[in-house]
Design an enzyme around this catalytic site. Sequence first.
Site, PDB file in Angstrom:
ATOM      1  N   ASP A  35      39.984  19.548  78.041  1.00  5.56           N
ATOM      2  CA  ASP A  35      40.877  18.965  79.040  1.00  5.56           C
ATOM      3  C   ASP A  35      40.736  19.639  80.394  1.00  5.56           C
ATOM      4  OD1 ASP A  35      41.924  17.006  77.483  1.00  5.56           O
ATOM      5  OD2 ASP A  35      43.778  18.039  76.972  1.00  5.56           O
ATOM      6  N   LEU A 469      45.907  45.355  33.970  1.00  7.20           N
ATOM      7  CA  LEU A 469      45.438  44.032  33.581  1.00  7.20           C
ATOM      8  C   LEU A 469      46.075  43.578  32.265  1.00  7.20           C
ATOM      9  CD1 LEU A 469      41.618  44.474  34.323  1.00  7.20           C
ATOM     10  CD2 LEU A 469      43.230  43.094  35.657  1.00  7.20           C
ATOM     11  N   SER A 470      46.009  42.287  32.026  1.00  8.41           N
ATOM     12  CA  SER A 470      46.415  41.765  30.724  1.00  8.41           C
ATOM     13  C   SER A 470      45.502  42.380  29.661  1.00  8.41           C
ATOM     14  CB  SER A 470      46.279  40.239  30.711  1.00  8.41           C
ATOM     15  OG  SER A 470      46.589  39.715  29.441  1.00  8.41           O
ATOM     16  N   SER A 542      52.067  42.817  37.280  1.00  6.69           N
ATOM     17  CA  SER A 542      52.470  43.077  38.684  1.00  6.69           C
ATOM     18  C   SER A 542      51.237  43.327  39.556  1.00  6.69           C
ATOM     19  CB  SER A 542      53.452  44.245  38.763  1.00  6.69           C
ATOM     20  OG  SER A 542      53.026  45.379  38.047  1.00  6.69           O
TER      21      SER A 542
END
Length: 634
Positions: A35, A469-470, A542
């Site tokens: 512009d 970790l899981s 977490s």
Amino acid sequence: MAHASDMIAGDIEGYLKSHENKGLLRCITCGSVDDGKSTLIGRLLFESKLLFEDQLAAIEDDSRKYGTQGGDMDFALLVDGLAAEREQGITIDVAYRYFSTDKRKFIVADTPGHEQYTRNMVTGASTADAAILMVDARHGILTQTRRHSFLMSLIGMRHVVVAINKMDLVNYSQARFDEIVEEYRDLARQLGLEKITFIPMSALKGDNVIEHGHHMPWYHGPTLMAYLETVEIDEAHLQRTPFRMPVQWVNRPNLDFRGFSGMISSGRVKPGDAIRVQPSGKNSTVKRLYTFDGDLDEAVAGQSVTLLLDDEIDISRGDVISGVDQPAQTADQFETTIVWMHEQALLPGRPYLMKLGTQTVSATITDIKYQINVNTLEHTAGKQMDLNAIGVCTLSLNRPVAFDPYKDNQDTGGFILIDRMTNNTVGAGMLHFALRRSQNIHMQHVDVDKQARATAKNQRPAVLWFTGLSGAGKSTIANLVEKKLHAAGQHTYLLDGDNVRHGLNRDLGFTDADRVENIRRVGETAKLMVDAGLIVLTAFISPFRSERQLAKDLVEDGEFIEIFVDTPLDVAEDRDPKGLYKKARRGELKNFTGIDSAYEAPEAPDIHIKAAEINTEEAADAIIEHLRNQLLIS
């Protein structure tokens, strides 16, 4: 007879002094790509005759190399200083340029037109007194024109000039100008923009920039420069508003002097005025207005002063001193509009730092009411806010703060959000009003407190926060630690991730936003149990450091023990006691930590259990030994 050098020195000194007393206008150029924003600023710099000969030579050379204006000088190259900007022919970052006229000094920010640089535009506009919204006469009102107009209304821009540029490419048509003016007026009414001036011009040719020229005799309004030289500066407006001074520091050079220093953000003050300190609500009277150059009879918005009061009252950095007749408000929960400015999404429940004036507090977005599509103004739902998103949210702070609604005072109503871990600015926002519940809900005093409950149990309460970790072994180790504590006569409770999701958190999934809320709820529950005098064990993946930090901040120092059960991913995956890794690898389980969702390992855990090196029994014994060393248990 005076020497020539003395005369020159006198001229320079006079020139500098004449500039000292000029007002300063901060403005931005904004609008869609191509512009002519950069061209306009380049033209203003050129016409103000503040360019050196080597700069002019360089711009002429660059115009031949990079220019897009045929044989004309490409003024945009004065502003687009980055190599990437010149090569692409676009503005990427906010470029600030300084110039002056006989009437006023100017700082002009050239902001990017592309949508992905919305945060840059907001940054440039946040301190501006006026905005120059560029519109290409050939194209009229575009999507980005609407976007920038919405942003200007959002941040409370008081003065807007719509510069309908490139009139030379539409044969200086008055009909085309009138058509665009009518279309923009409709948009302005929707957005609540009021003080708007329309100017037809050609930044490249110079028409109606500094002088009117002869191509548009039908236009009788001001030139752009005439407008900029006469538009009201915000400081003049702020001096008519209620007095506010955020305290920057307590000035105590000796025992006989105790003042409170800061910049007056609005209004005016003089000795004898009654003031109120917030959020405490204490009143006093101004005794002196002290500055480095001596006392003042009166101080106004924009001045930095030190206030000396009649009374010895407690005031700290971040407090706001107000006029007693129209004081600021205080609250700890708000409705607010937030512009998100970071690649990592805003997630409700995640803790941030909020800087409001000179005060910094802990803040959490508790709810995203809706997001705003700035192209259509449509309200849409969303659980998170991504880069450049704008949303209306509820905000909760860890303590009350003094504020004004942003529409009344931008200094005491505008804030930034800061990432607690990286210290990066991640968002900017505007406070609208305090939520009613923040005024009506108060902490109830109780006679039996945490200390009394802990004494009755003959222990020190704490949170043992197991993360990993899981399949890392968190729940197994936490369960064994609780058995050992229970056998030793300690009062405990184990919050396990899977068990909590069967009740308290059964409504949550596993997206990043849900994980944040999961840990927020667990942290609040653990806090209540610590208040009951218990030793609380939590076993949760977490995955995010910020949420673990949130849980830690909820309890007192020494009451949070982070235990990192460090098990390599391949080991945890081989164990896979619940078959979750197999499901994740097959694509049946989305957002699984370690596979397609990140785990941020603790950087300095209180206890680091390397599961590959010791067995479960040894890990539990190591944790018990740590608790004894910290005198948490006997």
